[in-house]
Scaffold this active site. Sequence first.
Site, short mmCIF file in Angstrom:
data_model
loop_
_atom_site.label_atom_id
_atom_site.label_comp_id
_atom_site.label_asym_id
_atom_site.label_seq_id
_atom_site.Cartn_x
_atom_site.Cartn_y
_atom_site.Cartn_z
CD GLU A 1 -4.33 -1.71 2.30
OE1 GLU A 1 -5.08 -1.19 3.16
OE2 GLU A 1 -3.21 -2.18 2.58
CD1 TRP B 1 -2.71 1.78 0.68
CD2 TRP B 1 -1.20 2.48 2.18
NE1 TRP B 1 -3.03 3.07 1.02
CE2 TRP B 1 -2.12 3.52 1.94
CE3 TRP B 1 -0.16 2.70 3.08
CZ2 TRP B 1 -2.04 4.76 2.58
CZ3 TRP B 1 -0.06 3.93 3.71
CH2 TRP B 1 -1.00 4.94 3.47
CG ASP C 1 -7.12 2.65 10.17
OD1 ASP C 1 -7.58 1.72 9.50
OD2 ASP C 1 -6.33 3.50 9.72
CG HIS D 1 -8.15 1.87 2.56
ND1 HIS D 1 -6.92 1.37 2.18
CD2 HIS D 1 -7.97 2.39 3.80
CE1 HIS D 1 -6.04 1.57 3.14
NE2 HIS D 1 -6.67 2.18 4.14
CG ASP E 1 -4.86 -1.40 8.82
OD1 ASP E 1 -4.32 -0.84 9.79
OD2 ASP E 1 -4.71 -1.01 7.65
CG ASP F 1 -8.29 -0.94 5.06
OD1 ASP F 1 -9.27 -0.37 5.60
OD2 ASP F 1 -7.18 -1.07 5.63
CE LYS G 1 -6.34 5.93 3.38
NZ LYS G 1 -5.31 6.15 4.41
CG HIS H 1 -5.68 -4.64 5.65
ND1 HIS H 1 -4.72 -3.67 5.49
CD2 HIS H 1 -5.00 -5.82 5.68
CE1 HIS H 1 -3.52 -4.23 5.42
NE2 HIS H 1 -3.67 -5.53 5.52
CG ASP I 1 -8.46 4.60 6.38
OD1 ASP I 1 -8.89 3.59 6.97
OD2 ASP I 1 -7.29 4.74 6.02
#
Length: 421
Positions: free
Chosen positions: A228, A187, A298, A264, A328, A261, A230, A288, A296
Amino acid sequence: MANQDQIVRNYEVAKERYAEIGVDTEEALKKLQDMKISVHCWQGDDVKGFLNPNGELTGGIMATGNYPGAARTPEQLRQDLEKAYSLIPGKHKLNLHSIYLDTDEKVDLNEIEPKHFTAWVDWAKEQGLGLDFNPTFFSHPMYKDGFTLASPDKEVRDFWVEHGKRTRKIAEYFGKEIGQTSINNFWIPDGFKDNPVDTLAPRQRLMEALDEIFAEQLNEDFTQEAVESKLFGIGAEAYTVGSHEFYMGYGISRNKLVCLDAGHFHPTEVISNKLSALSLFSKGILLHVSRPVRWDSDHVVIMDDELQAIAREIVRNNLLERTNIGLDFFDATINRIAAWVIGTRNTQKALLRALLEPTAFLKQKELEGDFTTRLAYTEELKDFPFGDVWNYFCVKNNVPVGFDWFKEVQHYEKEILLNRA
């Protein structure tokens, strides 16, 4: 302290109830036992790493909070991980970023070698864990003007290409030594804060850089690569080079795993809806699992609708063998070990709930057009005693049940975390 005899009795009742709708709880537990979650190391130290632990986070990475006890050495991080794994049922994997090397040698990202990670391999063998890996394309002086592999500056690109090549060798080393395939996930944060004129050239540079990194064929029994995407990031709000469309095309055309993810994508977009479609064309999928809150961010994974939808899509579509599940998230406002345990156990719980569905029966009723039965069963299943099956799974794996794990974390915080400088 949980009463194990009562837990077993409750499980036997639950087992009978699930059997009435054609679900074998023992088979579900066996499948769950075999599932390995790749637990991310960076929750334990707020994404600082050990290459330059006092450096500023860049590349769209931000960890907020100052909860006491963050790991500041590889030894402390491994100690905290051991505690977390002791509270999570099953044997899993650890996902390392390149900045978590363990060496006294002064070395940069374009110089790292397997020898700089031997301590992690030795520890993983002792713990019975697999190891996954990631290049670190952020928090470094060579992340310049918002770009790494897609930079118009050849010197910058060359630095990061070399870094990517070296991570492949390290992941290959992990796989050879441990005997489990190491997933190496790429990523990059490259993009523009405001609207670019040329959206194509950066993607051409990224494609060429990745092709150079992946030019050497490695044994996929030891390592496989994922790419990955985003949607946007801090400092790349208007345009991200590595978009979903770019990496889906790259992954499919280059025979790489495609990483999805959960944070993302657009705030109203979910990855659960993408799994079945992507599975038709991709070599495999890396997840993820995270929790975005408006962006994003997390956040620690909770048992929300999307987590359960992801698990159902994996199980209902027989994607367990083709899906690598990693976590993640990073939250520095709470106990970091608790974050690991909550997120991992919730992911396992969601998978168990999906495994406890009479999937074949429901698919048949759907095929017959009996949508009434489909709705009735999927709704009634929400009240089935899945918790009793989960508690039994924890007992079988000799890990705490219910709040007992949290008591251990509180004790560990008092004895260990609060005494760190």
